[in-house]
Design an enzyme around this catalytic site. Structure first.
Site, short mmCIF file in Angstrom:
data_model
loop_
_atom_site.label_atom_id
_atom_site.label_comp_id
_atom_site.label_asym_id
_atom_site.label_seq_id
_atom_site.Cartn_x
_atom_site.Cartn_y
_atom_site.Cartn_z
CG HIS A 164 -24.76 -8.93 -13.00
ND1 HIS A 164 -25.58 -9.34 -14.04
CD2 HIS A 164 -25.56 -8.88 -11.91
CE1 HIS A 164 -26.81 -9.50 -13.59
NE2 HIS A 164 -26.82 -9.23 -12.30
CG ASP A 367 -16.61 -8.03 -19.50
OD1 ASP A 367 -17.36 -7.74 -18.56
OD2 ASP A 367 -16.66 -7.46 -20.61
#
Length: 462
Positions: A164, A367
């Protein structure tokens, strides 16, 4: 585990076994990854494995904590392992490294050993209950070694991992003491899933430096007799559900002046989110603001996380200093430019705030994806949408090119983007929002789960 966890699909089909660090021990919350996994397992049958609360001693095997359409079970972890595996190696080594901050790596004796011990315990627990046709789907950086440990236990099931967070660059990854083993950890999977094409490029580049790995003409990698794939699967949200939540939400009373613009940011308090740069860019915007112009309020919600990690204590202090300095320079008796809140709010409250906001600042320094960007788009009124200001370094930028894309390190151009967002004509806001909605609603969380599992099911076991 109960028989209810058995798939009712086609003959020979197996369960889906999901492994994640966190597991809902009570009701499953609406929205997000947890909701998506619950939906998949409810439909297909399976088992969800996560960490138990730390205890003094760790027993082998799994402890069932729930059953129904699928089973839920936990593996044991000691207090010392929580410190070394979770706070230590996972979040003081892997997290900063994978977010391109090797300068924040914090090594402690025994941390990797704790990480390896937990990964081995999880692998042994899975090996004891997995049947040949079960799919094993591992979530995130906490379990990078589990697939390799399973292969050493002669488990031949299809195994996939979805990371992730970002994948480190070929230069950054050299700071990992176990870098020589990372290729073998990845190669033990059948599908190693990443958020973006950029991440896939970084992983492929690392493997090209591994003399034991070779890239085949079909795009798969071959290492030590095993074929595997590295692919991007950009994670989505429950767009329809979040839109409905935003429509029904009561907007909190913010006590803003009439027609005062509202900018919003929602992030965990983390150095990867670029919050200090965000505050400083907003401060630059305020310094350029002309006399008599509308007085915007920037609401930053940043719940505290991982307070036991030193780097998080440092970013909290730095952010508080920046907020105080900017407010001290620009506030008035009836106006506080930055409202900085370090607490959690319910999903419905956040959805209502997104819908009210004129602009969202989603500007991480690194991110994996950043689902706030997608939630903001889903929450908007298409007739009068707000503007998304998005960092180039968010994984979401690959799908969301119609946002105002910024470099969060360049405070001047960032301030220009804030000014542009607050003065953007309605027609342009509508056009940008309509384009952004396409990927948010078409490539949602259901699309993501289906795409990954379809690819994993389609692999040939070698």
């Amino acid at each position: 585990m109960s028989s209810s966890s058995r798939s009712s699909g086609a003959p020979g089909s197996g369960r889906i076994i999901v492994v994640s660090n966190r597991i809902p021990k009570g009701d499953v919350p609406a929205g997000g990854l947890v909701f998506a996994i619950d939906e998949v397992l409810t439909a297909a049958g399976g088992l969800w494995i996560g960490a138990a609360d730390p205890t003094e001693f760790a027993l082998e095997g799994l402890t069932e904590i729930g059953s129904g359409a699928y089973d839920r079970a936990t593996f044991a972890i000691t207090e010392a392992e929580h410190s070394g595996y979770y706070l230590g190696y996972a979040n003081s080594v892997l997290w900063p490294l994978f977010h391109h901050r090797p300068d924040l790596l914090n090594f402690h004796d025994g941390d990797f050993e704790a990480y390896a011990a937990v990964n081995r315990r999880v692998a042994r627990a899975i090996a004891a209950i997995a049947e040949p046709e079960d799919l094993i789907w591992i979530q995130d950086y906490h379990f990078l070694m589990v697939a390799q440990e399973l292969r050493q236990l002669n488990v031949t099931n299809r195994i996939g991992l979805f990371l992730h967070i970002p994948f480190p660059s070929p230069t950054d990854v050299m700071a990992l003491p176990q870098v020589a083993a990372l290729s073998s950890w990845i190669a033990a999977h059948d599908v190693f899933g990443l958020q973006t094409k950029r991440d896939v490029t970084s992983a492929n580049e690392m493997l090209r430096h591994d003399s034991k790995a070779s890239l085949m003409p079909n795009g798969r990698w071959h290492r030590a007799g095993h074929q595997f794939q590295i692919l991007s699967f950009p994670i989505g949200i429950d767009a329809v559900g979040f839109e409905e939540t935003a429509k029904a939400a009561d907007v909190p009373q913010l006590q803003l002046a009439a027609k005062a613009p509202l900018l919003i940011g929602v992030d965990r308090l983390d150095y990867s989110k670029g919050l200090v740069h965000r505050f400083k860019a907003f401060g630059d915007y305020l310094s350029r603001r002309t006399e008599g112009a509308p007085r915007p309020t920037f609401l930053q919600i940043a719940p505290v996380s991982r307070e036991d990690v030193t780097a998080y204590q440092d970013i909290r202090e730095e952010l508080e200093q920046a907020a105080g300095s900017i407010n001290g320079a620009h506030a008035d008796l009836d106006w506080t430019p930055i409202r900085y809140v370090r607490r959690h709010f319910d999903r419905a409250v956040i959805a209502g705030l997104y819908r009210r906001a004129d602009a969202a600042l989603v500007t991480p320094l690194a991110d994996g994806m950043n689902l706030v960007a997608k939630e903001f788009v889903a929450a908007q009124d298409p007739d009068d949408p707000g503007v998304l200001i998005l960092s180039h370094f968010a994984g979401a930028a690959e799908q969301m090119e119609d946002a105002l894309l910024v470099n969060p390190f360049d405070h001047g151009s960032f301030a220009d983007a804030i000014d542009r967002a607050l003065h953007m004509p309605l027609a342009e806001r509508q056009e940008r929002h309509a384009a952004l909605r396409v990927s948010v609603f078409e490539e949602d969380i259901a699309w993501w789960t289906e795409a990954f599992l379809k690819r994993l099911r389609g692999t040939n076991r070698t």
